[in-house]
Motif scaffolding. Structure first.
Motif, PDB file in Angstrom:
ATOM      1  N   GLY A 109       0.710  -1.218  -0.100  1.00 17.59           N
ATOM      2  CA  GLY A 109      -0.098  -0.040  -0.074  1.00 17.59           C
ATOM      3  C   GLY A 109       0.756   1.233   0.144  1.00 17.59           C
ATOM      4  O   GLY A 109       2.105   0.934   0.273  1.00 17.59           O
ATOM      5  N   TRP A 110       0.027   2.390  -0.322  1.00 18.48           N
ATOM      6  CA  TRP A 110       1.089   3.647  -0.328  1.00 18.48           C
ATOM      7  C   TRP A 110       1.194   4.200   1.082  1.00 18.48           C
ATOM      8  O   TRP A 110       0.717   3.512   2.247  1.00 18.48           O
ATOM      9  CB  TRP A 110       0.075   4.694  -0.811  1.00 18.48           C
ATOM     10  N   PHE A 111       1.908   5.147   1.251  1.00 19.14           N
ATOM     11  CA  PHE A 111       2.332   6.106   2.491  1.00 19.14           C
ATOM     12  C   PHE A 111       2.094   7.464   2.452  1.00 19.14           C
ATOM     13  O   PHE A 111       2.083   7.930   1.461  1.00 19.14           O
ATOM     14  CB  PHE A 111       3.846   5.546   2.747  1.00 19.14           C
ATOM     15  N   TYR A 112       2.047   7.869   3.669  1.00 27.63           N
ATOM     16  CA  TYR A 112       1.963   9.393   3.960  1.00 27.63           C
ATOM     17  C   TYR A 112       3.159   9.893   3.511  1.00 27.63           C
ATOM     18  O   TYR A 112       4.261   9.447   4.386  1.00 27.63           O
ATOM     19  CB  TYR A 112       1.441   9.737   5.086  1.00 27.63           C
ATOM     20  N   PRO A 113       3.780  10.846   2.719  1.00 29.96           N
ATOM     21  CA  PRO A 113       5.108  11.441   2.578  1.00 29.96           C
ATOM     22  C   PRO A 113       5.396  12.313   3.653  1.00 29.96           C
ATOM     23  O   PRO A 113       4.887  13.363   3.865  1.00 29.96           O
ATOM     24  CB  PRO A 113       4.754  12.161   1.268  1.00 29.96           C
ATOM     25  N   LEU A 119       8.982  19.787   5.572  1.00 34.24           N
ATOM     26  CA  LEU A 119       9.267  20.937   4.782  1.00 34.24           C
ATOM     27  C   LEU A 119       8.500  22.257   5.937  1.00 34.24           C
ATOM     28  O   LEU A 119       8.743  23.268   5.919  1.00 34.24           O
ATOM     29  CB  LEU A 119       8.224  21.182   3.505  1.00 34.24           C
ATOM     30  N   ALA A 120       7.436  21.995   6.480  1.00 28.88           N
ATOM     31  CA  ALA A 120       6.690  22.630   7.221  1.00 28.88           C
ATOM     32  C   ALA A 120       7.676  22.873   8.567  1.00 28.88           C
ATOM     33  O   ALA A 120       7.906  24.281   8.858  1.00 28.88           O
ATOM     34  CB  ALA A 120       5.324  22.167   7.925  1.00 28.88           C
ATOM     35  N   PHE A 121       8.374  21.827   9.060  1.00 26.51           N
ATOM     36  CA  PHE A 121       9.295  22.070  10.404  1.00 26.51           C
ATOM     37  C   PHE A 121      10.425  23.211   9.761  1.00 26.51           C
ATOM     38  O   PHE A 121      10.569  24.035  10.577  1.00 26.51           O
ATOM     39  CB  PHE A 121       9.839  20.748  10.466  1.00 26.51           C
ATOM     40  N   ASP A 122      10.870  22.701   8.742  1.00 21.61           N
ATOM     41  CA  ASP A 122      12.216  23.515   8.209  1.00 21.61           C
ATOM     42  C   ASP A 122      11.630  25.409   7.928  1.00 21.61           C
ATOM     43  O   ASP A 122      12.365  26.125   8.076  1.00 21.61           O
ATOM     44  CB  ASP A 122      12.846  23.190   6.894  1.00 21.61           C
ATOM     45  N   LEU A 123      10.683  25.506   7.326  1.00 23.72           N
ATOM     46  CA  LEU A 123       9.947  26.470   7.369  1.00 23.72           C
ATOM     47  C   LEU A 123       9.539  27.297   8.580  1.00 23.72           C
ATOM     48  O   LEU A 123       9.979  28.514   8.721  1.00 23.72           O
ATOM     49  CB  LEU A 123       8.689  26.706   6.266  1.00 23.72           C
ATOM     50  N   GLY A 124       9.137  26.719   9.401  1.00 27.85           N
ATOM     51  CA  GLY A 124       9.054  27.293  11.047  1.00 27.85           C
ATOM     52  C   GLY A 124      10.192  27.506  11.368  1.00 27.85           C
ATOM     53  O   GLY A 124      10.474  28.790  11.956  1.00 27.85           O
ATOM     54  N   ILE A 154      -4.143  18.282   8.869  1.00 24.88           N
ATOM     55  CA  ILE A 154      -4.869  18.835   7.909  1.00 24.88           C
ATOM     56  C   ILE A 154      -4.618  17.875   6.427  1.00 24.88           C
ATOM     57  O   ILE A 154      -5.420  17.501   5.736  1.00 24.88           O
ATOM     58  CB  ILE A 154      -4.594  20.135   7.358  1.00 24.88           C
ATOM     59  N   THR A 155      -3.313  17.576   6.174  1.00 25.81           N
ATOM     60  CA  THR A 155      -2.661  16.781   5.205  1.00 25.81           C
ATOM     61  C   THR A 155      -3.043  15.213   5.144  1.00 25.81           C
ATOM     62  O   THR A 155      -3.286  14.700   4.190  1.00 25.81           O
ATOM     63  CB  THR A 155      -1.718  17.101   4.625  1.00 25.81           C
ATOM     64  N   THR A 156      -3.128  14.762   6.188  1.00 27.26           N
ATOM     65  CA  THR A 156      -3.224  13.352   6.358  1.00 27.26           C
ATOM     66  C   THR A 156      -4.474  12.778   5.790  1.00 27.26           C
ATOM     67  O   THR A 156      -4.666  11.825   5.138  1.00 27.26           O
ATOM     68  CB  THR A 156      -2.881  12.937   7.706  1.00 27.26           C
ATOM     69  N   PRO A 157      -5.694  13.337   6.304  1.00 29.65           N
ATOM     70  CA  PRO A 157      -6.949  12.905   5.775  1.00 29.65           C
ATOM     71  C   PRO A 157      -7.293  13.154   4.220  1.00 29.65           C
ATOM     72  O   PRO A 157      -7.959  12.299   3.328  1.00 29.65           O
ATOM     73  CB  PRO A 157      -7.983  13.487   7.011  1.00 29.65           C
ATOM     74  N   LEU A 158      -6.629  14.427   4.104  1.00 28.46           N
ATOM     75  CA  LEU A 158      -6.876  14.970   2.669  1.00 28.46           C
ATOM     76  C   LEU A 158      -6.089  13.903   1.485  1.00 28.46           C
ATOM     77  O   LEU A 158      -6.321  13.424   0.641  1.00 28.46           O
ATOM     78  CB  LEU A 158      -6.211  16.233   2.447  1.00 28.46           C
ATOM     79  N   TRP A 159      -4.882  13.297   2.415  1.00 32.46           N
ATOM     80  CA  TRP A 159      -3.920  12.528   1.618  1.00 32.46           C
ATOM     81  C   TRP A 159      -4.775  11.092   1.174  1.00 32.46           C
ATOM     82  O   TRP A 159      -4.762  10.268   0.179  1.00 32.46           O
ATOM     83  CB  TRP A 159      -2.747  12.201   2.069  1.00 32.46           C
ATOM     84  N   TRP A 160      -5.333  10.528   2.388  1.00 32.65           N
ATOM     85  CA  TRP A 160      -5.978   9.135   2.248  1.00 32.65           C
ATOM     86  C   TRP A 160      -7.423   9.370   1.350  1.00 32.65           C
ATOM     87  O   TRP A 160      -7.603   8.198   1.001  1.00 32.65           O
ATOM     88  CB  TRP A 160      -6.150   8.749   3.976  1.00 32.65           C
ATOM     89  N   SER A 161      -7.944  10.462   1.767  1.00 32.64           N
ATOM     90  CA  SER A 161      -9.172  10.626   0.847  1.00 32.64           C
ATOM     91  C   SER A 161      -8.908  10.624  -0.618  1.00 32.64           C
ATOM     92  O   SER A 161      -9.749  10.130  -1.183  1.00 32.64           O
ATOM     93  CB  SER A 161      -9.971  12.076   1.504  1.00 32.64           C
ATOM     94  N   TRP A 162      -7.791  11.363  -0.960  1.00 34.95           N
ATOM     95  CA  TRP A 162      -7.383  11.369  -2.433  1.00 34.95           C
ATOM     96  C   TRP A 162      -6.982  10.062  -2.862  1.00 34.95           C
ATOM     97  O   TRP A 162      -7.309   9.511  -4.129  1.00 34.95           O
ATOM     98  CB  TRP A 162      -6.125  12.326  -2.377  1.00 34.95           C
ATOM     99  N   LEU A 163      -6.440   9.095  -2.136  1.00 35.18           N
ATOM    100  CA  LEU A 163      -6.040   7.992  -2.448  1.00 35.18           C
ATOM    101  C   LEU A 163      -7.321   6.871  -2.447  1.00 35.18           C
ATOM    102  O   LEU A 163      -7.185   5.821  -3.276  1.00 35.18           O
ATOM    103  CB  LEU A 163      -4.993   7.130  -1.590  1.00 35.18           C
ATOM    104  N   GLY A 164      -8.399   7.132  -1.823  1.00 38.56           N
ATOM    105  CA  GLY A 164      -9.622   6.542  -2.096  1.00 38.56           C
ATOM    106  C   GLY A 164      -9.399   5.213  -0.707  1.00 38.56           C
ATOM    107  O   GLY A 164      -8.599   5.323   0.097  1.00 38.56           O
ATOM    108  N   GLY A 165     -10.642   4.648  -0.740  1.00 42.65           N
ATOM    109  CA  GLY A 165     -10.714   3.460   0.197  1.00 42.65           C
ATOM    110  C   GLY A 165     -11.811   3.804   1.505  1.00 42.65           C
ATOM    111  O   GLY A 165     -12.258   4.890   1.422  1.00 42.65           O
TER     112      GLY A 165
END
Length: 217
Positions: A109-113, A119-124, A154-165
């Motif tokens: 299966g795929w994984f969350y990147p 990137l958010a940490f380094d930007l902070g 925010i991005t974790t549920p968006l990521w898995w929603s995009w992949l479906g299931g």
């Protein structure tokens, strides 16, 4: 690391051999730790997994991401190392997927990147550390950890929603457990920073006896 434990944050400009060893060790640790989330990545809707509290994934995943980013930044005191580690993590996971498909005939299966929270940490770090880090480093890391936790939430549920299931395991819980996620990610960053700072203090000082000195004495 031969820089003192209180060294300021530095921009990523060079890469030494010790950095390669450090990134390799942390990458292996991240890959091993990611097995905690394999059932969520594969969306395993078994009875045992569904019996867990809904807040389990929102509790553990932001903590994992925040701690990993903060740990590598605290050890090296260099902006950009978290992003580099996140990119290496993606590359390693893609190689594992290719090996499973070609050699083992297993899709997996795929994984969350992890590159996203890195990137958010380094930007902070870029935005907050010059203004706050030298005077109140723990407050700066708490704010950066909260930023990372918000991005993951925010991005974790968006990521898995995009992949479906089926959304019951890895999408729906975030809508109600987001306060837990924010707190967990912030605490994870603080713990990772503390761990990295502690490891930096373990380096030998010029006054400390070496193994050779102990033997000769």
């Amino acid at each position: 690391d031969d820089r003192p434990g209180g060294a300021p944050m530095r921009r990523f400009r060079s890469f030494a051999r010790r950095d390669a060893w450090l990134l390799g060790a942390l990458l292996i640790a991240l890959l091993i730790g990611s097995f905690m989330f394999i059932e969520y990545e594969m969306n395993v809707l078994s009875r045992d997994v569904l019996a867990r509290p809904d807040w389990t994934y929102p509790l553990l995943w932001p903590w994992f991401a925040g701690a990993g980013c903060a740990l590598v930044a605290a050890i090296t005191r260099r902006v950009g190392m978290a992003t580099l580690l996140g990119g290496l993590y993606i590359g390693a996971r893609l190689l594992i997927m290719a090996f499973n498909q070609v050699v083992l005939n297993y899709d997996g299966g795929w994984f969350y990147p992890l590159l996203i929270p890195a990137l958010a940490f380094d930007l902070g770090l870029i935005l907050l550390w010059p203004r706050l880090g030298l005077r109140r480093p723990w407050l700066a890391i708490a704010a950066i950890g909260l930023l990372v936790a918000a991005v993951v939430t925010i991005t974790t549920p968006l990521w898995w929603s995009w992949l479906g299931g089926d959304p019951r395991l890895r999408v729906t819980p975030w809508s109600s457990a987001w306060p837990i996620s924010l707190i967990s990610g912030t605490l994870g960053a603080l713990l990772g920073w503390w761990g990295g700072a502690t490891l930096r203090r373990l380096r030998p000082t010029p006054e400390s006896p070496t193994v050779g000195d102990v033997v000769t004495r």
